[in-house]
Design an enzyme around this catalytic site. Structure first.
Site, PDB file in Angstrom:
ATOM      1  CB  THR A   1       0.971  -4.060  -7.710  1.00 50.32           C
ATOM      2  OG1 THR A   1       1.637  -3.698  -6.505  1.00 50.32           O
ATOM      3  CG2 THR A   1       0.040  -5.233  -7.452  1.00 50.32           C
TER       4      THR A   1
ATOM      5  CG  ASP B   1      -4.190  -5.827  -5.220  1.00 45.29           C
ATOM      6  OD1 ASP B   1      -2.975  -5.617  -5.324  1.00 45.29           O
ATOM      7  OD2 ASP B   1      -4.941  -5.158  -4.496  1.00 45.29           O
TER       8      ASP B   1
ATOM      9  CG  ASP C   1      -1.626   2.162   5.811  1.00 45.43           C
ATOM     10  OD1 ASP C   1      -1.712   2.003   7.049  1.00 45.43           O
ATOM     11  OD2 ASP C   1      -1.653   3.278   5.266  1.00 45.43           O
TER      12      ASP C   1
ATOM     13  CG  HIS D   1      -7.664  -1.671  -3.993  1.00 52.48           C
ATOM     14  ND1 HIS D   1      -7.078  -0.569  -3.432  1.00 52.48           N
ATOM     15  CD2 HIS D   1      -6.701  -2.619  -4.014  1.00 52.48           C
ATOM     16  CE1 HIS D   1      -5.824  -0.843  -3.131  1.00 52.48           C
ATOM     17  NE2 HIS D   1      -5.570  -2.087  -3.470  1.00 52.48           N
TER      18      HIS D   1
ATOM     19  CE  LYS E   1       2.819   2.235  -3.932  1.00 48.70           C
ATOM     20  NZ  LYS E   1       2.300   0.901  -3.946  1.00 48.70           N
TER      21      LYS E   1
ATOM     22  N   GLY F   1      -2.330  -1.888  -8.069  1.00 48.40           N
ATOM     23  CA  GLY F   1      -3.303  -2.678  -7.310  1.00 48.40           C
ATOM     24  C   GLY F   1      -4.748  -2.288  -7.555  1.00 48.40           C
TER      25      GLY F   1
ATOM     26  CG  HIS G   1      -2.046  -0.976   1.089  1.00 46.41           C
ATOM     27  ND1 HIS G   1      -2.583  -1.630   2.172  1.00 46.41           N
ATOM     28  CD2 HIS G   1      -2.750  -1.394   0.013  1.00 46.41           C
ATOM     29  CE1 HIS G   1      -3.563  -2.410   1.765  1.00 46.41           C
ATOM     30  NE2 HIS G   1      -3.680  -2.289   0.466  1.00 46.41           N
TER      31      HIS G   1
ATOM     32  NE  ARG H   1     -12.055 -15.869  -1.390  1.00 41.90           N
ATOM     33  CZ  ARG H   1     -12.026 -16.808  -2.337  1.00 41.90           C
ATOM     34  NH1 ARG H   1     -11.918 -18.088  -2.005  1.00 41.90           N
ATOM     35  NH2 ARG H   1     -12.103 -16.494  -3.606  1.00 41.90           N
TER      36      ARG H   1
ATOM     37  CB  THR I   1       3.413   2.534  -7.905  1.00 45.62           C
ATOM     38  OG1 THR I   1       2.448   3.096  -8.792  1.00 45.62           O
ATOM     39  CG2 THR I   1       4.300   3.626  -7.361  1.00 45.62           C
ATOM     40  CB  THR I   2       4.821  -1.982  -5.286  1.00 46.90           C
ATOM     41  OG1 THR I   2       3.778  -1.358  -4.552  1.00 46.90           O
ATOM     42  CG2 THR I   2       5.718  -2.761  -4.352  1.00 46.90           C
TER      43      THR I   2
ATOM     44  CG  ASP J   1      -9.906  -5.616  -6.045  1.00 39.86           C
ATOM     45  OD1 ASP J   1     -10.881  -6.348  -6.310  1.00 39.86           O
ATOM     46  OD2 ASP J   1      -9.697  -4.518  -6.597  1.00 39.86           O
TER      47      ASP J   1
END
Length: 134
Positions: free
Chosen positions: A34, A60, A80, A87, A12, A55, A8, A96, A36-37, A90
């Site tokens: 994902t 995600d 975070d 989202h 980051k 994400g 998140h 899960r 930007t990360t 997601d």
């Protein structure tokens, strides 16, 4: 092994710091992230990373698809817990799927460090055994 890197916005910097500290170990594996990360980690470390969408724009879910297809071995998702995420469904779905498919998941730096050191020592080699991945 195939390892996903997700964070998140407010986490980051933590993930970049983590990837920098463990760059030598991470370099031995196939990394996915994902948007930007992935670019932040890649800039800081020079590691080769397959980047998906951001994400909130489906990244995600792209990683979730790999998990559901038994094509991801470990997930580092620095979440975070103090900021609402638009989202969130997601995020919940990805967590899960990790539970359903027995994918090791770290949601913070402490757990990530333990998983990565366990990976280095061969404690998750069961993921390499195709019969156990089902």
């Amino acid at each position: 092994m195939k390892i996903a890197l997700i964070a998140h916005d407010r986490k980051k910097d933590d993930l970049v710091q983590f990837a920098t500290a463990y760059q030598d170990i991470l370099a031995q594996h196939d990394l996915y992230a994902t948007g930007t990360t992935g670019s932040r980690v890649q800039e800081a470390t020079g590691l080769t990373i397959t980047r998906f969408r951001s994400g909130p724009l489906g990244g995600d879910q792209q990683i979730g698809s790999m998990i559901a297809n038994n094509d991801m071995d470990m997930v580092f998702f620095f979440r975070d817990p103090l900021t609402a995420q638009p989202h969130e469904p997601d995020v919940t779905a990805l967590v899960r799927l990790c539970d359903v498919y027995h994918i090791p998941l770290a949601t913070n730096m402490g757990t990530a460090e333990i998983l990565l050191k366990g990976l280095q020592k061969g404690l998750v080699d069961w993921r390499l055994n195709a019969e156990r991945r089902q």
